[in-house]
Design an enzyme around this catalytic site. Structure first.
Site, PDB file in Angstrom:
ATOM      1  N   GLY A  23       0.781  -1.241   0.000  1.00 27.31           N
ATOM      2  CA  GLY A  23       0.000   0.000   0.000  1.00 27.31           C
ATOM      3  C   GLY A  23       0.807   1.284   0.000  1.00 27.31           C
ATOM      4  N   SER A  24       2.054   1.236  -0.493  1.00 27.50           N
ATOM      5  CA  SER A  24       2.828   2.486  -0.478  1.00 27.50           C
ATOM      6  C   SER A  24       2.275   3.489  -1.499  1.00 27.50           C
ATOM      7  CB  SER A  24       4.319   2.231  -0.708  1.00 27.50           C
ATOM      8  OG  SER A  24       4.580   1.876  -2.041  1.00 27.50           O
ATOM      9  N   ARG A  74     -14.780 -15.379 -10.832  1.00 29.74           N
ATOM     10  CA  ARG A  74     -14.128 -14.068 -10.691  1.00 29.74           C
ATOM     11  C   ARG A  74     -15.140 -12.934 -10.811  1.00 29.74           C
ATOM     12  NH1 ARG A  74      -9.303 -12.853 -14.182  1.00 29.74           N
ATOM     13  NH2 ARG A  74     -10.294 -13.982 -15.861  1.00 29.74           N
ATOM     14  N   ARG A 100      -5.166  -8.941  -8.815  1.00 33.40           N
ATOM     15  CA  ARG A 100      -6.142  -9.775  -9.533  1.00 33.40           C
ATOM     16  C   ARG A 100      -6.348  -9.196 -10.922  1.00 33.40           C
ATOM     17  NH1 ARG A 100      -6.672 -14.290  -7.239  1.00 33.40           N
ATOM     18  NH2 ARG A 100      -8.684 -14.645  -8.221  1.00 33.40           N
ATOM     19  N   LEU A 102      -8.654  -8.328 -13.843  1.00 37.76           N
ATOM     20  CA  LEU A 102     -10.093  -8.034 -13.836  1.00 37.76           C
ATOM     21  C   LEU A 102     -10.760  -8.541 -15.113  1.00 37.76           C
ATOM     22  CD1 LEU A 102      -9.640  -4.436 -12.414  1.00 37.76           C
ATOM     23  CD2 LEU A 102     -10.756  -6.339 -11.216  1.00 37.76           C
ATOM     24  N   HIS A 118       2.001   0.849 -13.323  1.00 41.34           N
ATOM     25  CA  HIS A 118       2.774  -0.332 -13.708  1.00 41.34           C
ATOM     26  C   HIS A 118       4.262   0.028 -13.685  1.00 41.34           C
ATOM     27  CE1 HIS A 118       3.551  -4.154 -15.622  1.00 41.34           C
ATOM     28  NE2 HIS A 118       4.362  -3.535 -16.454  1.00 41.34           N
ATOM     29  N   GLU A 151      -9.204  -4.405 -21.296  1.00 40.69           N
ATOM     30  CA  GLU A 151      -9.257  -5.860 -21.078  1.00 40.69           C
ATOM     31  C   GLU A 151      -7.893  -6.517 -21.217  1.00 40.69           C
ATOM     32  OE1 GLU A 151     -12.532  -7.693 -23.218  1.00 40.69           O
ATOM     33  OE2 GLU A 151     -13.661  -5.856 -22.863  1.00 40.69           O
ATOM     34  N   GLU A 183       7.233   6.460  -8.570  1.00 35.92           N
ATOM     35  CA  GLU A 183       5.821   6.069  -8.701  1.00 35.92           C
ATOM     36  C   GLU A 183       4.944   6.950  -7.813  1.00 35.92           C
ATOM     37  OE1 GLU A 183       4.824   1.939  -8.176  1.00 35.92           O
ATOM     38  OE2 GLU A 183       6.734   1.249  -8.947  1.00 35.92           O
TER      39      GLU A 183
HETATM   40  C1  GRF Z   1       4.144  -1.052  -7.305  1.00 37.91           C
HETATM   41  O1  GRF Z   1       5.445  -1.272  -7.716  1.00 37.91           O
HETATM   42  C2  GRF Z   1       3.253  -0.855  -8.500  1.00 37.91           C
HETATM   43  O2  GRF Z   1       3.896  -0.268  -9.589  1.00 37.91           O
HETATM   44  C3  GRF Z   1       2.862  -2.260  -8.849  1.00 37.91           C
HETATM   45  O3  GRF Z   1       2.737  -2.934  -7.634  1.00 37.91           O
HETATM   46  C4  GRF Z   1       3.546  -2.287  -6.646  1.00 37.91           C
HETATM   47  C5  GRF Z   1       2.625  -1.935  -5.519  1.00 37.91           C
HETATM   48  O4  GRF Z   1       3.307  -1.463  -4.391  1.00 37.91           O
HETATM   49  N1  GRF Z   1       1.646  -2.272  -9.633  1.00 37.91           N
HETATM   50  P1  GRF Z   1       2.514  -0.791  -3.202  1.00 37.91           P
HETATM   51  O5  GRF Z   1       1.543  -1.853  -2.661  1.00 37.91           O
HETATM   52  O6  GRF Z   1       1.785   0.393  -3.724  1.00 37.91           O
HETATM   53  O7  GRF Z   1       3.556  -0.450  -2.190  1.00 37.91           O
END
Ligand code: GRF
Length: 199
Positions: A23-24, A74, A100, A102, A118, A151, A183
């Site tokens: 969850g960062s 799902r 997951r 989707l 990503h 998709e 990010e």
């Molecule tokens: C991040 O590197 C993001 O790019 C990828 O998954 C990771 C999630 O990290 N999709 P966090 O849970 O937000 O710390």
């Protein structure tokens, strides 16, 4: 007498964040205090995700909707999420480490309002192990991408990218660690831009 400036009333978009783990990025989206969006709901498919506590500490409603009891269905799992999101009148959804894939049911239902971050410079390296693949390819730079979810996995329209150099001796772990704060800067900016453009 000059005319009074017309003030455009902008409502903050109601955003939800879907997580599975640490969850960062959720934390960064919460801390960014953007005028364009407010996070009203966090959903984790993993009841043990540390990110749920981050939401709780920020006073944001946090729901664990475990995918496991739904087995192979799902879409039934997604219907449970969809009901929770709709009940809170969510406008935008940010996937942040949500692990997951989707189905078309969910992706089509939230088309244009569902984004992901990503850890690669898409269209390079959709899927997993992006840092290792960038190193193996001998790339001189790496980065992250915020994109609309469609998709096909990691294939939607790109909303923003941030780059960094790959240095001699870099490992996948070193790249991941150096990319993470990048990010955290990119994601709130892109979510805010989407919120503003969907006025
Ligand atoms: C991040 O590197 C993001 O790019 C990828 O998954 C990771 C999630 O990290 N999709 P966090 O849970 O937000 O710390």
């Amino acid at each position: 007498m000059g005319e009074k400036p017309v003030r455009r009333i902008m409502s903050r978009k109601r955003a939800a964040v879907l997580i599975s783990g640490r969850g960062s990025n959720l934390q960064a989206l919460l801390e960014a205090k953007q005028d364009a969006y407010e996070i009203v709901l966090v959903i984790s498919n993993n009841p043990d995700a540390p990110g749920l506590a981050i939401a709780g500490a920020a006073g944001v409603e946090a729901l664990a909707i475990d995918h496991k009891p739904f087995g192979k269905d799902r879409e039934a799992f997604e219907r449970a999420m969809d009901a929770a999101l709709s009940a809170r009148k969510v406008d935008l959804i940010a996937l942040a480490g949500f692990m997951r894939v989707l189905t078309p049911f969910f992706v089509r239902g939230w088309e244009g309002r569902l984004v992901n971050i990503h850890p690669s410079l898409l269209p390079k390296y959709p899927g997993t192990q992006t840092h290792q693949r960038a190193l193996e390819a001998g790339d001189s730079e790496h980065g992250c991408t915020v994109h609309l979810v469609v998709e096909e996995v990691d294939a939607g329209a790109i909303l923003g990218q941030a780059r960094m150099p790959i240095l001699p001796g870099d490992t996948p772990e070193a790249l991941a660690a150096r990319l993470l704060p990048i990010e955290h800067e990119l994601y709130p900016r892109c979510l805010a831009a989407l919120a503003q453009s969907s006025e």
